[in-house]
Design an enzyme around this catalytic site. Structure first.
Site, PDB file in Angstrom:
ATOM      1  N   HIS A 120     -52.410 -19.085  -8.328  1.00 46.60           N
ATOM      2  CA  HIS A 120     -52.179 -19.972  -7.181  1.00 46.60           C
ATOM      3  C   HIS A 120     -52.900 -19.445  -5.936  1.00 46.60           C
ATOM      4  CE1 HIS A 120     -48.388 -20.942  -9.529  1.00 46.60           C
ATOM      5  NE2 HIS A 120     -48.896 -22.138  -9.321  1.00 46.60           N
ATOM      6  N   GLN A 126     -41.584 -35.070 -13.777  1.00 47.30           N
ATOM      7  CA  GLN A 126     -42.603 -34.703 -14.762  1.00 47.30           C
ATOM      8  C   GLN A 126     -42.035 -33.859 -15.900  1.00 47.30           C
ATOM      9  OE1 GLN A 126     -44.937 -32.545 -11.692  1.00 47.30           O
ATOM     10  NE2 GLN A 126     -45.337 -31.031 -13.298  1.00 47.30           N
ATOM     11  N   LYS A 168     -56.338 -24.407 -15.779  1.00 51.48           N
ATOM     12  CA  LYS A 168     -55.418 -24.123 -16.883  1.00 51.48           C
ATOM     13  C   LYS A 168     -54.743 -25.421 -17.330  1.00 51.48           C
ATOM     14  CE  LYS A 168     -51.270 -22.467 -16.491  1.00 51.48           C
ATOM     15  NZ  LYS A 168     -50.484 -23.404 -17.348  1.00 51.48           N
ATOM     16  N   GLN A 182     -54.367 -32.300 -17.023  1.00 52.44           N
ATOM     17  CA  GLN A 182     -53.770 -32.791 -15.785  1.00 52.44           C
ATOM     18  C   GLN A 182     -54.842 -33.062 -14.727  1.00 52.44           C
ATOM     19  OE1 GLN A 182     -49.922 -31.256 -13.939  1.00 52.44           O
ATOM     20  NE2 GLN A 182     -51.414 -30.295 -12.588  1.00 52.44           N
ATOM     21  N   SER A 240     -46.704 -19.652 -14.165  1.00 56.33           N
ATOM     22  CA  SER A 240     -45.355 -19.370 -13.663  1.00 56.33           C
ATOM     23  C   SER A 240     -44.382 -19.138 -14.806  1.00 56.33           C
ATOM     24  CB  SER A 240     -44.863 -20.531 -12.795  1.00 56.33           C
ATOM     25  OG  SER A 240     -45.717 -20.713 -11.681  1.00 56.33           O
ATOM     26  N   ARG A 241     -44.625 -19.774 -15.944  1.00 54.71           N
ATOM     27  CA  ARG A 241     -43.726 -19.655 -17.089  1.00 54.71           C
ATOM     28  C   ARG A 241     -43.810 -18.283 -17.753  1.00 54.71           C
ATOM     29  NH1 ARG A 241     -41.966 -24.899 -18.393  1.00 54.71           N
ATOM     30  NH2 ARG A 241     -43.254 -26.543 -17.483  1.00 54.71           N
TER      31      ARG A 241
END
Length: 282
Positions: free
Chosen positions: A37, A61, A149, A153, A188-189
């Site tokens: 980020h 989402q 990534k 999207q 983030s996961r």
């Protein structure tokens, strides 16, 4: 660094900036920030006078409510990271600000809805479109920065602007994926991984690279089988899909003929955590 909670506050700040002939760069996030980020923020700083970062975990989402509940939230850490990175404005709305009433808009992205993430996460891209369209309308940035990534999207957001928001002149800037030293794509996961699944996760990118090295000697189907079978041998990993696609259309390719760019896209369940990755193959 200004922290704002409402669209009205944000618009006032941006009107002041634009009255001073300043350009606006926008980085949309769901928080739980990492170096990937921050690289987007750095790109935005390099190409814009004012950088806006949004932090909002968008409920529309998530097609899995358990996933929404467990999604990592680290607001204090996020704000410190953004301040240190030189971000000027952080937009942190509550859900009621973004969805004062139910958003029943429907979005269609053609074949992108039927492949890879579209096929495995029904309704996901419609939810992405709802929040991105709202944010783009509020901020109306000169440029918006997205990480590759989330390869599919990025394609969906470009189609959203082209097909549904012709009045928006925001340029979409796609930025390269950042990786951990062991090759795992930053996400983030990743912080939700257990010790065992974190140790196994780098196998994903490692195996994708091995698949890329077979390009000259193996067929598309053979490489797809090799990558899926190799990853699935690890007891902590299960491939949801692995697809070799045209980099521009994202449609699966049958062979390596032609001179178009080719990418490989993957989703893997690592214990309870779903990871995605992609890389250019040619």
């Amino acid at each position: 660094m200004e922290i704002v909670k409402t669209a009205g506050e944000l618009k006032n700040l941006l009107d002041t900036a634009r009255n001073g002939n300043k350009t606006v760069g926008f980085v949309p996030t769901m928080g739980a920030l990492h170096a990937g980020h921050l690289s987007l923020v750095a790109q935005a700083k390099a190409q814009s006078d004012v950088v806006v970062v949004s932090i909002f975990v968008n409920p529309t989402q998530f097609n899995n409510l358990a996933d929404l509940k467990t999604y990592p939230r680290t607001p204090e850490q996020d704000l410190k990271m953004l301040k240190d990175a030189g971000c000027q404005i952080v937009f942190m709305p509550e859900e009621e600000e973004m969805y004062p009433q139910a958003d029943n808009r429907e979005f269609s992205f053609g074949e992108l809805d039927t492949i890879m993430e579209g096929a495995h996460r029904p309704g996901h891209f419609s939810g992405v479109a709802k929040i991105v369209s709202k944010l783009f309308t509020i901020i109306n940035a000169d440029k918006a920065f997205f990480g590759l990534k989330d390869f599919q999207q990025v394609a969906v957001v470009k189609m959203l602007v082209a097909n549904y928001m012709p009045e928006i002149k925001t340029q979409i800037v796609a930025c390269e994926t950042l990786r951990e030293p062991d090759g795992l794509a930053m996400s983030s996961r990743n912080r939700l991984l257990t010790r065992e699944t974190r140790k196994a996760a780098p196998i994903i990118a490692e195996t994708m690279i091995k698949g890329r090295n077979l390009l000259r000697t193996h067929s598309v189907k053979a490489i797809e089988k090799f990558v899926s079978d190799s990853i699935n041998r690890n007891p902590y990993l299960k491939v949801e899909y692995f697809s070799i696609v045209n980099s521009d259309t994202l449609m699966p390719v049958a062979d390596f003929s032609g001179d178009h760019r080719i990418s490989a896209c993957i989703a893997v369940q690592a214990g309870n955590v779903r990871l995605i990755d992609n890389m250019y193959y040619r």
